[in-house]
Design an enzyme around this catalytic site. Structure first.
Site, short mmCIF file in Angstrom:
data_model
loop_
_atom_site.label_atom_id
_atom_site.label_comp_id
_atom_site.label_asym_id
_atom_site.label_seq_id
_atom_site.Cartn_x
_atom_site.Cartn_y
_atom_site.Cartn_z
CD GLN A 223 16.91 12.58 9.82
OE1 GLN A 223 17.35 11.98 8.84
NE2 GLN A 223 17.67 13.38 10.54
CB SER B 113 14.93 17.36 4.56
OG SER B 113 16.18 17.01 5.07
CB SER C 136 15.88 7.40 4.04
OG SER C 136 16.70 8.36 3.44
CD GLU D 94 21.41 12.38 9.30
OE1 GLU D 94 21.08 13.44 9.87
OE2 GLU D 94 20.90 11.98 8.25
CD GLU E 13 28.99 21.59 -1.13
OE1 GLU E 13 28.06 20.98 -0.58
OE2 GLU E 13 29.56 21.17 -2.15
C1 LIG Z 1 19.99 9.77 -0.17
C2 LIG Z 1 19.44 10.83 0.74
C3 LIG Z 1 18.70 10.47 1.84
C4 LIG Z 1 18.17 11.44 2.68
N1 LIG Z 1 17.38 11.05 3.73
C5 LIG Z 1 16.80 11.98 4.51
C6 LIG Z 1 15.89 11.59 5.55
O1 LIG Z 1 15.65 10.40 5.77
N2 LIG Z 1 15.29 12.55 6.28
C7 LIG Z 1 15.52 13.87 6.09
O2 LIG Z 1 14.97 14.68 6.80
N3 LIG Z 1 16.37 14.28 5.09
C8 LIG Z 1 16.99 13.37 4.30
N4 LIG Z 1 17.84 13.77 3.28
C9 LIG Z 1 17.96 15.20 3.01
C10 LIG Z 1 19.32 15.80 3.30
O3 LIG Z 1 19.55 15.94 4.66
C11 LIG Z 1 19.34 17.15 2.56
O4 LIG Z 1 19.25 16.89 1.18
C12 LIG Z 1 20.59 17.95 2.86
O5 LIG Z 1 20.61 18.39 4.18
C13 LIG Z 1 20.69 19.17 1.91
O6 LIG Z 1 19.54 19.91 1.92
P1 LIG Z 1 18.82 20.36 0.55
O7 LIG Z 1 18.66 19.13 -0.30
O8 LIG Z 1 17.61 21.13 0.89
O9 LIG Z 1 19.88 21.28 -0.21
P2 LIG Z 1 20.14 22.84 0.07
O10 LIG Z 1 20.24 23.06 1.54
O11 LIG Z 1 19.14 23.64 -0.67
O12 LIG Z 1 21.58 23.02 -0.55
C14 LIG Z 1 21.78 23.23 -1.96
C15 LIG Z 1 23.26 23.47 -2.18
O13 LIG Z 1 23.67 24.67 -1.49
C16 LIG Z 1 24.77 24.39 -0.64
N5 LIG Z 1 24.66 25.18 0.60
C17 LIG Z 1 23.54 25.37 1.33
N6 LIG Z 1 23.82 26.13 2.40
C18 LIG Z 1 25.14 26.42 2.35
C19 LIG Z 1 26.02 27.17 3.18
N7 LIG Z 1 25.58 27.78 4.29
N8 LIG Z 1 27.34 27.24 2.82
C20 LIG Z 1 27.78 26.62 1.70
N9 LIG Z 1 26.98 25.91 0.86
C21 LIG Z 1 25.68 25.80 1.19
C22 LIG Z 1 24.65 22.91 -0.32
O14 LIG Z 1 25.92 22.36 0.05
C23 LIG Z 1 24.14 22.35 -1.64
O15 LIG Z 1 25.21 22.12 -2.52
C24 LIG Z 1 18.39 12.81 2.42
C25 LIG Z 1 19.16 13.18 1.31
C26 LIG Z 1 19.68 12.21 0.48
C27 LIG Z 1 20.48 12.64 -0.72
#
Ligand SMILES: Cc1cc2nc3c(=O)[nH]c(=O)nc-3n(C[C@H](O)[C@H](O)[C@H](O)COP(=O)(O)OP(=O)(O)OC[C@H]3O[C@@H](n4cnc5c(N)ncnc54)[C@H](O)[C@@H]3O)c2cc1C
Length: 396
Positions: A115, A118, A150, A233, A366
């Site tokens: 996928q 991100s 992933s 998902e 969150e």
């Molecule tokens: C093990 C694992 C596998 C994954 N696999 C995939 C994959 O295969 N493909 C893919 O595309 N993605 C994948 N992801 C990514 C995952 O979808 C993102 O990490 C997730 O959506 C959070 O985005 P970010 O890491 O950019 O954090 P951010 O969006 O930058 O968030 C940082 C912090 O801010 C908080 N936050 C952000 N916005 C808000 C809001 N509006 N209100 C309150 N709090 C908020 C969040 O809760 C978090 O604590 C994977 C992640 C993990 C950990």
């Protein structure tokens, strides 16, 4: 189909007949899963010819139960993104040629999916993706940087969200594609996790050519297509029937029984509390699967995924506490690139470390609370300062 049996009995009978016909293939996942697809017992609610029979979803649990008891292969762990997200999206938004091309090898695991959603600046705010797709005749040229992908290291295809019109507000200028991970310009680099493994990756896309025939949905409609993926998902993570013996509390309860010297009133209270919450999450998952009989997964899926993350982290933390010093030892930190995605099951300390990701992957806890607040409880929406503004004018 005969009419003198209930649908569930019919489903169980068909599954038993499949096992009888393909007993010799039980040890060969591709052969058995292929036969399961052709028999319409892969996703029973899918149409005939697409791995299903147009039955109600509840019949699937019956099919899965019979097949699991017979020792039939389960393709989910090797291809979780294919099974949990891509298939439903292809069925909902693909054309017949795309469904014919992709669904069967996805189901059998001959083609693994990942996928590409991100990005470094687009996770929770997924609609902010910057990866560009620019049309060039019958193909699109894609440039961008995806992260946390992933299984990209052994994927054949990816579901890809890219920006095709920066003049539009951020949700409107997106288009959804299937990207061939073997195409020129796709580079996959491992990212190591707290467990030591590199289950996910970052992916660089440089001048990758994607044919227009690999577009899912209309140009500019990528956000609606992505919502189908995201809804599935959350259900795939939060409402899968619990595969562990004793449910989510099973392993922790076993450790409790095996370590009488570690017992204390406090740990006992936490175990009972955890078990009650695990049961509530299991029953909520069951209810969610029933609700899905009525249609595609809605915002309730977010509640199931949130509950799974909370309870799994709580119980895996308790398991480590029951183990005392043993729980702090983590034997092997060698970097590996797994070919199966597991949420638990290696050892208690691995489970504890892996469970930290549960509140991030598939939408952070969150953000899911925001979804529940706004879409289930009807609370006021979060303020959005970038709504209606062309994406190119949003400050970054
Ligand atoms: C093990 C694992 C596998 C994954 N696999 C995939 C994959 O295969 N493909 C893919 O595309 N993605 C994948 N992801 C990514 C995952 O979808 C993102 O990490 C997730 O959506 C959070 O985005 P970010 O890491 O950019 O954090 P951010 O969006 O930058 O968030 C940082 C912090 O801010 C908080 N936050 C952000 N916005 C808000 C809001 N509006 N209100 C309150 N709090 C908020 C969040 O809760 C978090 O604590 C994977 C992640 C993990 C950990």
């Amino acid at each position: 189909m005969t009419t003198d049996r209930t649908p569930l009995a019919e489903a169980a009978a068909e599954a038993r007949a499949l096992v009888r016909r393909h007993a010799a293939d039980l040890g060969d996942p591709v052969a058995f899963l292929g036969a399961q697809f052709d028999a319409g017992l892969a996703w029973v609610h899918f149409p005939e010819g697409r791995g299903g029979r147009g039955w109600s979803r509840s019949a699937q649990a019956e099919v899965d139960r019979v097949l699991s008891e017979a020792g039939a292969p389960d393709g989910y762990a090797r291809n979780p993104i294919g099974h949990g997200m891509a298939a439903a999206t292809i069925l909902a938004w693909g054309d017949d040629a795309q469904r014919d091309r992709y669904l069967r090898p996805l189901w059998t695991g001959e083609e693994i999916w990942c996928q590409l959603f991100s990005e470094p600046g687009a996770g929770s705010d997924l609609a902010a993706v910057r990866t560009r797709a620019v049309r060039d005749g019958d193909t699109w040229v894609v440039d961008g940087h995806k992260i946390w992908t992933s299984m990209a290291h052994h994927a054949r295809f990816a579901i890809l969200l890219a920006r095709t019109d920066p003049e539009q507000p951020k949700h409107q200028g997106l288009t959804y594609f299937v990207c061939d991970m073997r195409a020129a310009g796709v580079e996959v680099r491992p990212l190591r996790q707290i467990t030591g493994e590199a289950e996910f990756n970052e992916v660089f896309l440089t001048g990758v050519r994607v044919p227009d025939t690999a577009r899912l949905g209309a140009v500019g409609d990528g956000w609606r297509v992505a919502r189908t993926t995201l809804g599935n998902e959350r259900v795939a993570i939060g409402a899968r029937p619990e595969p562990r013996e004793g449910g989510m509390a099973g392993l922790t309860a076993r450790l409790w029984r095996e370590r009488p010297e570690r017992r204390s009133h406090g740990l006992h209270r936490r175990l009972l509390h955890g078990w009650v919450r695990a049961e509530a999450a299991r029953l909520a998952g069951e209810r969610l699967r029933q609700l899905m009989e009525l249609g595609a997964p809605g915002p309730e899926g977010s509640a199931g995924k949130l509950a799974f993350a909370v309870v799994n982290q709580e119980l895996s933390g308790l398991a480590v506490d029951i183990l005392g010093e043993d729980g702090l030892r983590f034997g092997d930190y060698t970097m590996t690139r797994p070919t199966e995605l597991a949420f638990f099951g290696k050892d208690p300390t691995w489970d504890y470390l892996r469970s930290r990701a549960n509140s991030i992957e598939g939408g952070t806890s969150e953000v899911l609370k925001n979804v529940i607040g706004e879409q289930v409880l009807g609370l006021p929406r979060e303020p959005a300062v970038d709504r209606g503004i062309p994406w190119k004018d949003i400050p970054r």
